[in-house]
Design an enzyme around this catalytic site. Structure first.
Site, short mmCIF file in Angstrom:
data_model
loop_
_atom_site.label_atom_id
_atom_site.label_comp_id
_atom_site.label_asym_id
_atom_site.label_seq_id
_atom_site.Cartn_x
_atom_site.Cartn_y
_atom_site.Cartn_z
N ASN A 25 0.97 -1.18 0.04
CA ASN A 25 -0.02 -0.09 -0.08
C ASN A 25 0.81 1.32 0.11
O ASN A 25 0.39 2.17 0.10
CB ASN A 25 -1.22 0.10 1.31
CG ASN A 25 -1.85 -1.22 1.12
OD1 ASN A 25 -2.35 -1.42 0.03
ND2 ASN A 25 -2.46 -1.57 2.28
N HIS A 68 -15.10 -0.70 5.83
CA HIS A 68 -13.95 -1.47 6.47
C HIS A 68 -14.31 -2.17 7.71
O HIS A 68 -15.18 -1.75 8.59
CB HIS A 68 -12.72 -0.75 6.86
CG HIS A 68 -11.37 -1.40 6.92
ND1 HIS A 68 -11.11 -1.39 8.53
CD2 HIS A 68 -10.44 -1.67 6.45
CE1 HIS A 68 -9.90 -1.98 8.76
NE2 HIS A 68 -9.40 -2.12 7.24
N GLU A 102 -16.48 5.06 3.26
CA GLU A 102 -14.91 5.20 2.79
C GLU A 102 -14.51 6.17 1.47
O GLU A 102 -15.73 6.17 0.68
CB GLU A 102 -14.39 3.85 2.55
CG GLU A 102 -14.37 2.91 3.71
CD GLU A 102 -13.41 1.73 3.44
OE1 GLU A 102 -12.32 1.61 3.18
OE2 GLU A 102 -14.12 0.80 3.72
N SER A 149 -11.19 -0.39 0.18
CA SER A 149 -9.82 -1.17 0.34
C SER A 149 -9.62 -2.42 -0.58
O SER A 149 -8.59 -2.77 -0.95
CB SER A 149 -9.27 -1.30 1.70
OG SER A 149 -10.26 -2.40 2.37
N ASP A 184 -13.79 7.47 6.02
CA ASP A 184 -12.35 6.97 6.20
C ASP A 184 -11.90 7.08 4.90
O ASP A 184 -12.06 6.54 3.98
CB ASP A 184 -12.72 5.52 6.54
CG ASP A 184 -11.20 4.91 6.92
OD1 ASP A 184 -10.27 5.44 6.31
OD2 ASP A 184 -11.09 3.90 7.63
N HIS A 238 -7.35 5.29 1.98
CA HIS A 238 -6.75 4.77 0.54
C HIS A 238 -6.80 5.97 -0.41
O HIS A 238 -6.46 5.88 -1.76
CB HIS A 238 -7.24 3.45 0.00
CG HIS A 238 -6.89 2.42 0.72
ND1 HIS A 238 -5.92 1.48 0.66
CD2 HIS A 238 -7.60 1.80 1.85
CE1 HIS A 238 -5.86 0.56 1.48
NE2 HIS A 238 -6.73 0.54 2.17
N LYS A 246 -0.20 4.16 4.26
CA LYS A 246 -0.46 3.92 2.83
C LYS A 246 0.55 4.90 2.02
O LYS A 246 1.62 4.84 2.09
CB LYS A 246 -1.88 3.82 2.45
CG LYS A 246 -2.75 2.72 2.56
CD LYS A 246 -3.08 2.49 4.13
CE LYS A 246 -4.23 1.22 4.27
NZ LYS A 246 -4.27 1.37 5.91
#
Length: 383
Positions: free
Chosen positions: A47, A133, A175, A179, A204, A207, A236
């Site tokens: 990541n 997540h 998110e 992910s 969130d 990423h 990440k």
């Protein structure tokens, strides 16, 4: 049933469904190459999207931070663990992302758990994207609030749940970039639906931060949305570890009083916060690395469209190839490893049953030859 029988039964079930997890120690695992048991592999599971974990300025900053502050914080931030390095990085991060406050946490998992546990009460409703997540969904399930899940990235489904009667408050969770599927949430529409009913929006962006938007400010900035709570992580694109919660002044003060993960955990080492400050500088000015990452994504997708595997509709560094059956995904990853490529087979319960996959992650450190070689190996392995 004894404890041992319960444990043995659970482990046997995992083995029987080809979902037993095994950790392998490596000598180098975050860069372009992964070295495991003395063998070097092209790494397509990291990541570290911008290669910041290996950046000389960040490494030097951590060394300097350790020389200045030592290697540990010495206690909770509410006792002696909160340091000027933490404070300066929080202020730097908040100013960059346009929030009044930032609070550092030891991990993204801890940040998500802490926020939800501190906010949720029995009469409240938590409405989360069904593919959120595990840290978010687990915290919601363990909270006294009612958890309801809307269909993935489906704003109409969210609106239907928001319209249902509730005695308390409503917290919407999603998110920025997911992910396991690598797709992006329609944050502007989600924010509008949430605001319409007076709910609180929590995003969130683990990423998305560092790789999306101007200077890498992330998914929310790109979509011109300021959620009530933004969680960003540093394991990440920032190449280090830890997390932060961005929020209003009252929300920050509330979390400082009631977020148990923050109150009762040893604070992040000051040297780490010092290194993160340097990492932020690197992330902000390295637009060329983001451009290279996007070029790598486009190159991979163009080639992967010819594979006999389902390529998810992702325009991010996460490029999942759906295999289906657990054992086939494991075998495919093993075959690629024999050819010098490190990919991870992701299986239930991390992803829904029947959607075992190879989770390909691309970084700015990969070359065109790296990507072409991987595609050739995938063609051969799936023939």
């Amino acid at each position: 049933m004894s404890w041992q029988r319960r444990i043995d039964s659970a482990l046997e079930q995992r083995r029987a469904t080809d979902s037993f997890r095994v950790r392998l120690a490596n000598q180098q695992g975050s860069a372009r190459y992964l070295v495991q048991d003395g063998t070097r592999y092209l790494n397509f599971s990291s990541n570290d999207y911008l290669g910041v974990s290996q950046h000389a300025e960040v490494i030097t900053a951590w060394q300097q931070g350790a020389e200045i502050y030592g290697v540990g914080s010495g206690g909770s931030g509410h006792v002696t663990g909160y340091n000027e390095a933490h404070q300066q990085f929080e202020q730097q991060l908040a100013a960059w992302l346009g929030f009044p406050r930032a609070l550092l946490f030891i991990s993204g998992f801890a940040a998500n758990q802490a926020v939800i546990a501190a906010l949720a009460e029995k009469t409240d409703s938590i409405i989360a994207d069904k593919l959120s997540h595990a840290s978010l969904l687990e915290a919601a399930m363990h909270s006294p609030a009612q958890l309801r899940r809307f269909a993935h990235n489906d704003v109409a489904s969210l609106q239907t749940l928001l319209a249902q009667q509730t005695d308390g408050e409503q917290l919407v969770i999603t998110e920025g970039v997911f992910s396991m599927d690598g797709d992006a949430a329609p944050l502007a529409e989600i924010a509008q639906a949430t605001r319409y009913v007076g709910g609180l929006l929590m995003v969130d962006d683990a990423h998305g931060i560092g790789v999306i938007g101007s200077e890498g400010r992330g998914s929310c900035y790109q979509q011109q949305v300021q959620p009530d709570i933004l969680v960003v992580t540093f394991g990440k694109a920032f190449g280090v570890s830890g997390a932060a919660v961005l929020c209003s002044e009252p929300m920050a003060n509330y979390l400082l009083q009631f977020a148990r993960h923050l109150i009762y955990s040893t604070a992040m080492p000051p040297a780490q916060a010092y290194a993160l400050s340097a990492a932020l500088d690197v992330v902000r000015r390295n637009e060329s690395r983001r451009v290279q990452l996007q070029a790598n994504i486009a190159r991979f997708r163009k080639g992967a469209e010819q594979l006999p595997l389902k390529l998810m509709a992702s325009q991010t560094a996460i490029q999942p190839l759906i295999v289906g059956e657990n054992q086939i995904a494991v075998n495919l990853a093993a075959t690629l490893r024999e050819q010098g490529f490190w990919l991870t087979a992701i299986r239930p319960p991390t992803v829904p049953a029947g959607t075992a996959r190879l989770r390909v992650t691309l970084t700015a450190s990969h070359t065109s030859d790296d990507i072409d070689s991987l595609l050739e190996a995938l063609y051969d392995a799936t023939r």
